[in-house]
Structure formats: structure tokens, C-alpha cells
Design a protein around this motif. Sequence first.
Motif, PDB file in Angstrom:
ATOM      1  N   UNK A 122       0.822  -1.087   0.110  1.00  0.00           N
ATOM      2  CA  UNK A 122       0.050   0.064   0.164  1.00  0.00           C
ATOM      3  C   UNK A 122       0.737   1.153   0.130  1.00  0.00           C
ATOM      4  N   UNK A 123       1.799   1.281   0.819  1.00  0.00           N
ATOM      5  CA  UNK A 123       2.564   2.551   0.955  1.00  0.00           C
ATOM      6  C   UNK A 123       3.761   2.991  -0.432  1.00  0.00           C
ATOM      7  N   UNK A 124       3.836   1.562  -1.208  1.00  0.00           N
ATOM      8  CA  UNK A 124       4.453   1.872  -2.433  1.00  0.00           C
ATOM      9  C   UNK A 124       3.534   2.424  -3.446  1.00  0.00           C
ATOM     10  N   UNK A 125       2.158   2.321  -3.263  1.00  0.00           N
ATOM     11  CA  UNK A 125       1.260   2.810  -4.167  1.00  0.00           C
ATOM     12  C   UNK A 125       0.796   4.290  -3.977  1.00  0.00           C
ATOM     13  N   UNK A 126       0.211   5.019  -5.102  1.00  0.00           N
ATOM     14  CA  UNK A 126      -0.037   6.273  -4.783  1.00  0.00           C
ATOM     15  C   UNK A 126      -0.884   6.526  -3.676  1.00  0.00           C
ATOM     16  N   UNK A 127      -1.859   5.774  -3.253  1.00  0.00           N
ATOM     17  CA  UNK A 127      -2.825   5.946  -2.108  1.00  0.00           C
ATOM     18  C   UNK A 127      -1.792   6.046  -0.653  1.00  0.00           C
ATOM     19  N   UNK A 128      -0.881   5.426  -0.789  1.00  0.00           N
ATOM     20  CA  UNK A 128      -0.151   5.117   0.419  1.00  0.00           C
ATOM     21  C   UNK A 128       0.990   6.199   0.665  1.00  0.00           C
ATOM     22  N   UNK A 129       1.194   7.279  -0.305  1.00  0.00           N
ATOM     23  CA  UNK A 129       2.096   8.111  -0.426  1.00  0.00           C
ATOM     24  C   UNK A 129       2.347   8.938   1.118  1.00  0.00           C
TER      25      UNK A 129
END
Lengths: 273, 261
Positions: free
Chosen positions: B189-196
Motif C-alpha cells: 500500500x505504501x508503495x502505491x500512490x494511495x499510500x504516499x
Amino acid sequence: MSATATMVERPPPRARGWPRRRIVGYALVCLWILFGIGIVSYLVLAWNADFFAKYAPAYLRGLGVTLALVSISMVLGAILSVPVAYGRMSSNRVLSGLAYCYVYFFRGTPLLVQTYLVYYGLGSFRVELQSVGLWDFFKDAFNCGVFAFALNTAAYQAEILRGAIESVPRGQWEGAASLGLHKLQTLRKIILPQALIVALRPYGNELILMVKASAIVAIITVYDLMGNAKLAFANSFDIQAYIWVALVYLVMVEILRHGIEWIERRITIHLKR
Amino acid sequence: MRISLRIALAASAALLTLGVAQAQEKTLRIGTEGAYPPFNNLTSDGQLVGFDIDIAKALCDEMKVKCTFVAQDWDGIIPALQAGKFDAIVASMSITPERKEKVDFSNKYYNTPSALAVPKDSTLKGVTKEDLAGKSIGVATTTTHFNYASKTYTDSTVKGYPSSPEEQADLANGRLDAIEDDIVVLQQWLDSPDGACCKILGQPSPQPVEIFGPGAGIAVRKGETDLVNKLNSAIDAIRANGKYKEINDKYFKFDVFGAES
């Protein structure tokens, strides 16, 4: 007393013999009774003092949250429903159009969707909400629940109110006007007392529906009755968790139903002959 | 007349489904959640994908059975298994004593640690009970992470969510101070845009085996020892023949199997 009062509708003749319909009816009732006995005996057999001691306090806390949520939303919804009902009955095109759209949206979409939209939808506008000072309100899941529920029930209550007011014959308005009563006086002293008798049942239904619908808030992290039942189930994997919660809802609805019937009997005494 | 006709119809429908169920005995129906990437996830066009799915397919190939997949909400996944809606759960389910009372498990097929994530600007320093006192922590309910959080962080508000995406959304929204989940799920999740918005704070330590269990296993109905044995030898087989590594490397940079047992 008019002549029509003497006309009596006779009850249908007593059923005789055992036609197929009657047999099927009895069989179905027996099935239901067996089902009821099954649940009761399951609860007796599965009686688990530990389960009760461990989770009963949580259920009670949850019950408090559910009652608070429903009562606050119902009252706020009732207040909000007055201007909406006024808009619906208004001859002003803009006003009635707006009220129509409001009712159309909130009656036409599931409460679950509305709750999600308020909780997660508004949640993604944190910066904007913070700038207008509303974030503190919407940060809390309970507030979001009340907000969504009040908006939803306002739409239904507005329709109940409108229908009830419109059910009072026009002649009552005209009669009051001919006696020189002001419109607001007419509404308060003549129309509303008659309209609210009509509205009582639908209001009762709406209240019962709200009690049951309130279980939805469990998914936005509010620990209401349902939320605590889910938690109890998660910890015990015991289906009792849900049976008990169903029984609590059942008792709540039954109390409300009797309460409403009692009020109805009281306020319609003058209509009984 | 009409009622008896309906009953007759219902009875024949029931018989029919019974017949179909018997005919399909050779297929193994697998239940999974579909909201736990990268382990299992429903794509926007309704396909189930992820590590769990690929492992399950590899195991089915190994056992030479045909498999179908069923997506089921996490909350009701064990009752659905018991009700016979599917025959096995491959959904990153940790092997815990409470669950073992209700279902039987295969050996673990992976084991990854639990971790906490916080917003990037968070002032939190550590993951102990004292560090998180007075904070609100989001966790998906009915998970080992939830059990750990509600037992450990007793001075914090632990909020239960139906699944991981909701708790992640609320951390990004700023409703939560921290979330606890599987480190691989958090990292994805952190690696996805939402998890930025967010970062890993750390891993709770120690992670007691009586709460987290030895890892994720495949759950089947109680008493199906045959199926458990088949699954266990299939797991050993794909570990040995390189199929596991192939799937593992498709998703992860390290071996998620953990210590050999």
C-alpha cells in the motif's frame, strides 16, 4: 349517529372440514413453531455463562450507542423534515424542485452508500474541511453516522409529514379561513392535530426501520450493538453472538411497536364509537 | 394448488442442486477474501489475483484437482466454510488456537510479521504500549493483528475495520494515528500512490506465537484429515520443485515462507 352506523359487516362463516388450504396452513404454522423451538433449545443448550459474563457488558454499551444514535438522528431528522416538507408543498418551482431532489436522492440510494459517502467520502476532503473548521466534527465516526442518518430520515419524515398534511381535506383550511383564522393558526390548531394521527403509524415504521438500519454504523467503526456483536463473534467464532443481538433488536422493535399502538389508542379515543 | 406446486418445485430444485453437488465432487472450491493485496485481491474486472491465488492454483495442479474460487468477506469466511459454500480457505489466514477449535489447518504456507504504519509527519517514536498511549489505532477485525492490538495497546483506542483498505483510507484521511497490519500488505500500500501519505513505523516485538500463530495456513472443515494431508504434501512439493520460489519472486523481494518448520 348516521344510518350507516347500524350496518354491520358479518364475519365470514366458520371454516368447516379440512380443505387443502387449511392443512397447508397448519403445516406451515407447525414448521414455524418447530423453528422457534429449535432456536430456543439451541440457546438453552449453547448457554455459555462465560460468553455472557464476557460480552454482556459490551452488548449493553452497544445498546446505549444504538439508542443514542437513533434518537439523535430521529430528532434532528424531524427538525430538518419541516423545511423539506414545506418545500415539497410549496408552489415555488425552485423550492419544490430542490426539496424534490433532496427526497429523491435520499430515498433512492441505500443508507449504506450514504453512510460510506459521508464517512470515507468526506474523509478525503480533510484539508478543505479543516479550513472551514468542520473536520473535528467529521473526524468522529459517531458524528458521521448521525449526520448520514439524520439526512436520510429527514427525507422520509418529510414525505410522511407532507402526506399527512395533504390527507386533511381542503375544506378544513377553507372553514378555518372563513372563521378568520391565520394560516399558521390553522396549521397548528386544526390541520396538524388531524394530520399527526395519520402520520403516527408511518412515523412508528420509520423509527423501527431506523433502529434496524442503525446496524450499518458498525462498518464505520462505531461500536453500536451490531459492532459489539461482530467483535464478540470475531473473538469467539460463536454464532450465539449474532443470535443474541437479533433477539435484542427483536425486543427493541417489539417494545416500540407496543408503545406506538398504545399512543394510537390514546389519541384516537374520540374516533371510537 | 399453487402452494403445493411451489413446494414441489422447491423440492425438485433442492434435489437438482444435490445432484450437481455430487457430480462436482472432484472440484475443490476455494474461498478467499479479495481485499488483501498483494496476497489476494479482486481486480476491477472481477478477477481474483495475488499470492494466495497463485499458490492455491499451484497446489491444485500438484494435487491434480480442478479448483474454483469464491470471494467471501473476511468476517464470514469461517462460517461460510462450515456451511459448505467452499471446501478450503486460502486467504492468508493465520493458524491460531481459537480458529483451530472451529477448523482444521494445513501447515503454514507463509509467515510474515505484523507492523505498524503512521503518517509521514507523525511524531510517534516507537511501537510500544507507552508510545501509543492515547492514540487511535486502526486494525481489520477478526485478524491476528486486531487480537494483538486490542490485547497490547490497552491505553489506546483500537478501532475495528471490515478490511484493510478501509483502515488504510482512514489513516490517509487523518482519522487514525496508526494502523497495524501484515508488513507485506502495508508495504504494498505504501508503495502505491494511495499510500504516499504514510510510512512504516516499526514491528511490534516480540510477536507472540500464541497470538500470531506459526503463519498462514489453509483452513478446511474439521475432520477432513485427507485433504489436510494432501495439502501438506502439495505445499512440500511446490517448495521443493521451485514452483513456490517462482510465485514468491513474482510478488516479493524476499522469501515470505519464513523459517523452515
